[in-house]
Design an enzyme around this catalytic site. Structure first.
Site, short mmCIF file in Angstrom:
data_model
loop_
_atom_site.label_atom_id
_atom_site.label_comp_id
_atom_site.label_asym_id
_atom_site.label_seq_id
_atom_site.Cartn_x
_atom_site.Cartn_y
_atom_site.Cartn_z
N LYS A 22 0.69 -1.11 -0.10
CA LYS A 22 0.15 0.13 -0.09
C LYS A 22 1.04 1.35 0.08
O LYS A 22 0.61 2.27 -0.81
CB LYS A 22 -0.90 0.14 1.25
CG LYS A 22 -1.39 1.40 1.52
CD LYS A 22 -2.42 1.53 2.83
CE LYS A 22 -1.54 1.43 4.04
NZ LYS A 22 -1.32 2.90 4.48
N ASN A 23 1.96 1.21 1.07
CA ASN A 23 2.63 2.67 1.03
C ASN A 23 3.54 2.90 -0.07
O ASN A 23 4.30 3.82 -0.11
CB ASN A 23 3.22 2.55 2.68
CG ASN A 23 2.16 2.68 3.56
OD1 ASN A 23 1.10 3.15 3.35
ND2 ASN A 23 2.85 2.43 4.89
N ARG A 93 -4.76 10.55 4.56
CA ARG A 93 -3.70 11.81 4.72
C ARG A 93 -2.90 11.62 3.73
O ARG A 93 -2.26 12.51 3.26
CB ARG A 93 -3.08 11.52 6.24
CG ARG A 93 -3.83 11.44 7.42
CD ARG A 93 -2.98 11.43 8.54
NE ARG A 93 -2.09 12.34 8.52
CZ ARG A 93 -2.17 13.55 8.62
NH1 ARG A 93 -3.28 14.15 9.32
NH2 ARG A 93 -1.08 14.42 8.57
N CYS A 117 -5.26 12.75 13.40
CA CYS A 117 -5.58 11.46 12.91
C CYS A 117 -5.38 10.40 14.28
O CYS A 117 -4.97 11.04 15.59
CB CYS A 117 -4.42 10.99 11.96
SG CYS A 117 -3.88 9.36 12.04
N ARG A 122 0.24 14.60 13.31
CA ARG A 122 0.75 14.33 11.99
C ARG A 122 0.54 15.57 11.11
O ARG A 122 -0.03 15.62 9.97
CB ARG A 122 0.10 13.24 11.40
CG ARG A 122 0.17 11.83 12.17
CD ARG A 122 -0.59 10.77 11.51
NE ARG A 122 0.22 10.12 10.23
CZ ARG A 122 -0.15 9.30 9.45
NH1 ARG A 122 -1.19 8.64 9.65
NH2 ARG A 122 0.38 8.75 8.52
N PRO A 123 1.44 16.76 11.63
CA PRO A 123 1.45 17.78 10.62
C PRO A 123 1.98 17.64 9.37
O PRO A 123 2.53 16.60 9.23
CB PRO A 123 1.95 18.94 11.71
CG PRO A 123 3.12 18.06 12.31
CD PRO A 123 2.30 16.69 12.51
N VAL A 124 1.86 18.68 8.51
CA VAL A 124 2.27 18.43 7.16
C VAL A 124 3.58 19.61 6.89
O VAL A 124 3.91 19.90 5.69
CB VAL A 124 1.36 18.15 5.95
CG1 VAL A 124 0.85 17.06 6.05
CG2 VAL A 124 0.45 19.52 5.95
N LEU A 126 6.55 19.73 7.25
CA LEU A 126 7.91 19.61 6.41
C LEU A 126 7.62 19.63 4.95
O LEU A 126 8.52 19.87 4.15
CB LEU A 126 8.37 18.07 7.17
CG LEU A 126 8.88 18.27 8.52
CD1 LEU A 126 9.13 16.99 9.22
CD2 LEU A 126 9.96 19.23 8.85
N ASP A 306 4.82 0.39 12.29
CA ASP A 306 3.75 -0.10 11.66
C ASP A 306 3.55 -1.43 11.98
O ASP A 306 2.56 -2.28 11.98
CB ASP A 306 3.61 0.13 10.00
CG ASP A 306 3.61 1.46 9.63
OD1 ASP A 306 3.13 2.25 10.44
OD2 ASP A 306 3.59 1.52 8.51
N ARG A 399 -8.50 -0.82 4.74
CA ARG A 399 -7.47 0.34 4.18
C ARG A 399 -6.30 -0.28 4.05
O ARG A 399 -5.44 0.24 2.90
CB ARG A 399 -7.26 1.45 4.99
CG ARG A 399 -8.69 2.03 5.25
CD ARG A 399 -8.66 3.56 6.47
NE ARG A 399 -7.40 4.29 5.84
CZ ARG A 399 -6.88 5.57 6.18
NH1 ARG A 399 -7.22 5.59 7.33
NH2 ARG A 399 -5.81 5.95 5.70
N1 EPU Z 1 6.05 14.91 10.92
C1 EPU Z 1 5.82 15.97 11.14
N2 EPU Z 1 5.66 16.92 9.79
C2 EPU Z 1 5.53 16.44 8.62
C3 EPU Z 1 5.72 15.04 8.42
C4 EPU Z 1 5.94 14.25 9.51
O1 EPU Z 1 5.98 16.35 12.30
O2 EPU Z 1 5.32 17.48 7.81
C5 EPU Z 1 6.26 13.92 12.01
C6 EPU Z 1 4.78 12.90 12.19
O3 EPU Z 1 3.88 13.53 12.85
C7 EPU Z 1 5.43 11.63 12.59
C8 EPU Z 1 7.05 11.59 12.09
O4 EPU Z 1 7.22 12.85 11.50
O5 EPU Z 1 5.85 11.81 13.94
C9 EPU Z 1 6.93 10.72 10.95
O6 EPU Z 1 5.89 10.58 10.22
P1 EPU Z 1 6.03 10.36 8.47
O7 EPU Z 1 5.91 11.57 7.76
O8 EPU Z 1 7.22 9.50 8.26
O9 EPU Z 1 4.76 9.32 8.38
P2 EPU Z 1 4.04 9.61 6.88
O10 EPU Z 1 4.78 9.68 5.82
O11 EPU Z 1 2.73 10.48 7.23
C10 EPU Z 1 4.11 6.93 6.46
C11 EPU Z 1 3.19 5.81 6.31
C12 EPU Z 1 2.74 5.51 7.44
C13 EPU Z 1 3.89 5.11 8.31
C14 EPU Z 1 4.92 6.37 8.51
C15 EPU Z 1 6.28 5.84 9.39
C16 EPU Z 1 2.33 6.14 4.11
C17 EPU Z 1 1.36 6.49 3.16
N3 EPU Z 1 2.23 6.24 5.35
O12 EPU Z 1 3.44 8.15 7.12
O13 EPU Z 1 1.94 4.16 7.45
O14 EPU Z 1 3.40 4.59 9.88
O15 EPU Z 1 5.31 6.59 7.22
O16 EPU Z 1 6.82 4.92 8.85
O17 EPU Z 1 3.54 5.82 3.64
C18 EPU Z 1 0.19 2.77 8.11
O18 EPU Z 1 0.36 2.24 6.89
O19 EPU Z 1 -0.71 2.13 8.80
C19 EPU Z 1 0.83 4.01 8.32
C20 EPU Z 1 0.34 4.88 9.10
#
Ligand code: EPU
Length: 420
Positions: A22-23, A93, A117, A122-124, A126, A306, A399
């Site tokens: 999926k990811n 997301r 969430c 989980r802010p964006v 970055l 995960d 999902r």
């Molecule tokens: N973070 C920020 N700001 C940002 C982005 C991230 O503070 O702009 C923080 C997050 O809040 C978190 C950390 O950085 O504390 C890491 O988050 P990351 O961005 O790596 O997570 P993601 O990209 O949103 C992906 C997977 C998740 C998986 C995480 C960590 C996808 C679609 N989702 O999420 O998968 O847990 O990486 O490996 O690739 C799942 O499949 O169940 C799932 C949640």
């Protein structure tokens, strides 16, 4: 609403085939926006999150067709709507993954801000910071990210202050069509990031440094149509292996890349499982109760967040005490209270869970899924609990796990999906 009914106490035996990741499929589908042509993808899993991404792409004007092998052909040549609507983004997301490709190809994008969430805020920030670095103007108002880069994105040095998987993927996709060179440091090294890089390079992108945290991307003018097969889902594979470490038995998971889950396999061996790996399959044999194992989650190649919930379920019935530390998300313990309702002896202290293995085993209870991996842990608990466990809100599990009840049934589990 669908629910799963699981009668616990049956070993898992036999073989099961892994689905596509999926990811990995999500960013690769988003990357089709970069092309003015067709991207043909195989091994795309049938999951609700994938449907959401396909809906977002088609709402923008992309066409999807399935060929005779059930490969998806995404034709993004006629995209004319550069907006990802809140109604779709709020359900997933990962929709933020269209931001980089839209900006790169059309120099404009409007993407709804994903909200909080169940596993953390989980802010964006970055994602937005790196688009700004690449020259985009970003305005967030009325719940939307409005981004534009008149004249196109320009290569830059991007240093992530924290490892972010989808943030890195967005940066890679945006930089692939930017003018000049982009250097990314502290990039995520997750296998799904590498899979995206491989697909983009096959389309003609110039990305170096795969599998490392330093990426160099030389922007190209355009990408070319190609076909690509998505990697196997390492978390799905690890979930079935952990399930068998809990129930006992012997299973083979086929169509896998064993090297992507080394840390999980090491921990399963410590728990007492006998594991053998071939090029594309993993066999796990478990003849005893699992021994408790400590884990601490962190970005790849460390133990994946995960798989944290599934390991708490395993530790709940293991011999001994364990500590599970969650370092990636601040609120990823929603499954714990449900496991406690099933007899788990788990105490939360900050970002750790202290678990006393309950050798009397778990007992069934009606439980509620709160997020994808939390629901997987409840299903695993149900497989070993005395009695019949009813797992509610399983849309979370749909999902990310393709036909979970069918795959588990094939392995000998007593599990049924009911509608009530
Ligand atoms: N973070 C920020 N700001 C940002 C982005 C991230 O503070 O702009 C923080 C997050 O809040 C978190 C950390 O950085 O504390 C890491 O988050 P990351 O961005 O790596 O997570 P993601 O990209 O949103 C992906 C997977 C998740 C998986 C995480 C960590 C996808 C679609 N989702 O999420 O998968 O847990 O990486 O490996 O690739 C799942 O499949 O169940 C799932 C949640």
């Amino acid at each position: 609403m669908d629910k799963l009914l699981i009668e616990g106490g049956f070993q898992l035996n036999g073989s099961v085939t892994a689905s596509g990741a999926k990811n990995s499929a999500l960013p690769i589908l988003a990357s089709s926006i970069l092309l003015k042509d067709k991207l043909t993808l195989s091994n795309i899993p049938h999951l609700n999150d994938i449907t959401t991404m396909l809906e977002i792409l088609s709402s923008m004007g992309a066409y999807m067709t399935f060929n005779e092998n059930m490969d998806i052909e995404v034709d993004t040549s006629l995209i004319n709507n550069l907006k990802a609507r809140y109604e779709l983004v709020k359900t997933m997301r990962a929709s933020i993954l269209v931001l980089g490709p839209l900006l790169a190809r059309f120099h404009e994008a409007e993407v709804a801000l994903p909200g909080g969430c169940a596993i953390g805020s989980r802010p964006v920030n970055l994602h937005l910071d790196c688009m700004r670095k690449l020259g985009a103007n970003i305005d967030t108002s009325n719940g939307y990210i409005k981004a534009s880069a008149k004249g196109g994105l320009i290569g830059a040095n991007i240093e992530f202050s924290q490892v972010t998987v989808t943030g890195t993927e967005n940066a890679i996709m945006a930089a692939s069509l930017a003018k000049g060179q982009t250097k990314i440091t502290n990039a995520a090294k997750e296998p799904e990031v590498t899979d995206l890089i491989k697909c983009l390079n096959k389309m003609g992108a110039k990305i170096q440094g795969e599998d490392t945290d330093k990426l160099i991307i030389d922007g190209v003018k355009e990408l070319s149509p190609t076909n690509y097969s998505v990697m196997p889902d390492r978390i799905e594979i690890a979930t079935y292996l952990t399930a068998t470490a809990m129930t006992g038995g012997e299973i083979t998971v086929k169509a896998v890349n064993p090297n992507t889950i080394d840390k999980v396999l090491q921990k399963l061996e410590l728990a007492g499982a006998k594991i053998s790996k071939n090029d594309d399959s993993i066999c796990l044999k478990m003849k005893k109760l699992p021994s408790a194992v400590n884990i601490s989650t962190a970005p790849y190649p460390s133990f994946p967040t995960d798989m944290q919930a599934q390991f708490i379920a395993m530790n709940s019935i293991a011999e001994g005490q364990s500590e599970v530390i969650e370092n990636v998300f601040e609120n990823r313990f929603m499954h714990v209270q449900e496991l406690v309702r099933m007899g788990g002896k788990i105490k939360l202290k900050g970002n750790s869970a202290l678990i006393d293995g309950n050798l009397n085993g778990l007992t069934s209870a009606p439980v509620m899924a709160t997020d994808l991996r939390a629901s997987a842990s409840l299903v695993l608990a149900g497989l070993v609990a005395k009695g019949i466990t009813k797992v509610d809100r399983i849309y979370h599990i749909d999902r990310g796990y393709e036909r979970i009840e069918e795959k588990l049934k094939l392995l000998g589990a007593k599990i049924d999906r009911i509608s009530e």
